[in-house]
Design a protein around this motif. Sequence first.
Motif, short mmCIF file in Angstrom:
data_model
loop_
_atom_site.label_atom_id
_atom_site.label_comp_id
_atom_site.label_asym_id
_atom_site.label_seq_id
_atom_site.Cartn_x
_atom_site.Cartn_y
_atom_site.Cartn_z
N PHE A 91 1.25 -1.36 -0.06
CA PHE A 91 0.08 -0.45 0.10
C PHE A 91 1.50 1.25 0.18
O PHE A 91 1.17 2.15 -1.00
N GLY A 92 2.01 1.26 0.76
CA GLY A 92 3.06 2.45 1.13
C GLY A 92 3.42 2.29 -0.38
O GLY A 92 3.41 4.15 -0.36
N ALA A 93 3.67 1.30 -0.98
CA ALA A 93 4.80 1.98 -2.18
C ALA A 93 3.74 2.09 -3.04
O ALA A 93 4.11 3.05 -4.01
N LEU A 94 2.25 1.70 -3.76
CA LEU A 94 1.49 2.29 -4.15
C LEU A 94 1.33 3.73 -4.07
O LEU A 94 1.38 4.56 -5.44
N ARG A 95 0.66 4.55 -3.06
CA ARG A 95 0.80 5.54 -2.51
C ARG A 95 1.86 6.26 -3.35
O ARG A 95 2.41 7.36 -3.28
N ALA A 96 3.33 6.14 -3.25
CA ALA A 96 4.69 6.28 -3.24
C ALA A 96 4.26 6.69 -4.46
O ALA A 96 5.69 7.08 -5.11
N GLY A 97 3.48 5.55 -5.66
CA GLY A 97 4.09 6.32 -7.14
C GLY A 97 4.83 4.36 -7.55
O GLY A 97 5.36 5.17 -8.64
N ALA A 98 5.04 3.96 -7.23
CA ALA A 98 5.36 2.49 -7.64
C ALA A 98 4.67 2.02 -9.21
O ALA A 98 3.39 2.29 -8.96
N ALA A 99 5.61 1.87 -10.09
CA ALA A 99 5.05 1.73 -11.23
C ALA A 99 4.82 0.56 -11.43
O ALA A 99 4.06 -0.43 -12.20
N GLY A 100 4.89 -0.62 -10.54
CA GLY A 100 4.40 -1.72 -10.28
C GLY A 100 4.80 -2.88 -9.30
O GLY A 100 5.38 -2.10 -8.56
N PHE A 101 4.49 -4.00 -9.84
CA PHE A 101 4.26 -5.11 -8.04
C PHE A 101 4.86 -6.65 -8.51
O PHE A 101 3.91 -6.96 -9.59
N LEU A 102 5.81 -6.79 -7.58
CA LEU A 102 6.36 -8.35 -7.96
C LEU A 102 6.71 -9.11 -7.00
O LEU A 102 7.13 -8.50 -5.64
N LEU A 103 5.94 -10.20 -6.28
CA LEU A 103 6.12 -10.62 -5.75
C LEU A 103 7.86 -11.67 -5.55
O LEU A 103 7.74 -11.81 -7.11
N LYS A 104 8.22 -11.66 -4.89
CA LYS A 104 9.79 -11.99 -4.66
C LYS A 104 9.92 -14.04 -5.12
O LYS A 104 10.77 -14.22 -5.80
N ASP A 105 8.90 -14.58 -4.93
CA ASP A 105 8.57 -16.02 -5.72
C ASP A 105 8.47 -15.95 -7.44
O ASP A 105 8.52 -17.22 -7.23
N SER A 106 8.09 -15.00 -8.00
CA SER A 106 8.35 -15.08 -9.36
C SER A 106 9.49 -15.67 -9.86
O SER A 106 10.53 -15.96 -9.05
N ASP A 107 8.94 -16.21 -10.52
CA ASP A 107 10.45 -16.92 -11.60
C ASP A 107 10.96 -16.21 -12.39
O ASP A 107 10.38 -14.77 -12.72
N ALA A 108 11.44 -16.45 -12.91
CA ALA A 108 12.95 -15.57 -13.61
C ALA A 108 11.86 -15.04 -15.10
O ALA A 108 12.03 -13.99 -15.51
N ALA A 109 10.98 -15.75 -15.25
CA ALA A 109 10.16 -15.42 -16.88
C ALA A 109 9.26 -14.29 -16.46
O ALA A 109 9.49 -13.11 -17.19
N GLU A 110 8.98 -14.30 -15.34
CA GLU A 110 7.89 -13.38 -14.82
C GLU A 110 8.59 -12.18 -14.86
O GLU A 110 8.15 -10.58 -14.74
N LEU A 111 10.11 -12.21 -13.75
CA LEU A 111 10.60 -11.30 -13.81
C LEU A 111 10.19 -10.04 -14.89
O LEU A 111 10.84 -9.15 -15.01
N ILE A 112 11.92 -10.53 -15.57
CA ILE A 112 11.61 -10.28 -16.69
C ILE A 112 10.71 -10.13 -17.70
O ILE A 112 10.89 -8.63 -18.36
N ALA A 113 9.50 -10.60 -17.40
CA ALA A 113 8.12 -9.77 -18.38
C ALA A 113 7.69 -8.53 -18.12
O ALA A 113 7.98 -7.44 -18.46
#
Length: 226
Positions: free
Chosen positions: A97-119
């Motif tokens: 929530f804080g990152a969204l308010r701060a203006g982050a352009a995107g959110f990704l879970l740390k357990d995402s795989d390599a393909a998801e990170l690159i995408a």
Amino acid sequence: MTTEPTGSIRVLVAEDQASVRSGLVLILRSAPGIEVVGEAADGEEAVRLARELRPDLVLMDVQMPRLDGVSATRQVVDGQLADVLVLTTFDLDEYVFGALRAGAAGFLLKDSDAAELIAAVRTVGRGEGLISPAVTRRLIAEFARPARGRRAGAAEPAGLESLTRREREVLGALGEGLSNAEIAGRLGMAEATVKTHVSRLLGKLELRSRVQAAVLAQEWGLVQSS
């Protein structure tokens, strides 16, 4: 060695755990069109390097020493130094929530795989916000609740009335999580025109990211019901 292609997405990786940071860097350096230009071990270093290196994107962990990722995101966004893709362990918490308010352009879970990170890096690098599918519905729903978003009797945000009909249509499509290409297809316009509309509506609404615009569209019922 292969040279980086022109137009590479320049990425700064900010993560305090050295082993995790090395893994992220390794994955990103293996992807064509992505160049890792720096590494930061804490939030203060992330802000300093963003100011010095001017990357296209900062891959930002939220829990870091000296300056947390949310505060670092706010400084990077406020300074227009780069877009920020936030890495989080939890799919719904105050960091997100804080990152969204701060203006982050995107959110990704740390357990995402390599393909998801690159995408994700490529999506945000194109100027399109991204929230991990595991986060999207719960995050939007939580923000759209009266306790967090619109309060009973609250006036519309001032900028809404200044939007053109087309800009309101684009805003509604953002609320559905559509990409620029998908919006272009739905509304019968060029993708470059969509980008222009997105940029203008963000300015009018004084928002920092299209993710914030998506939440606002949900809050104010601008999303077309299927």
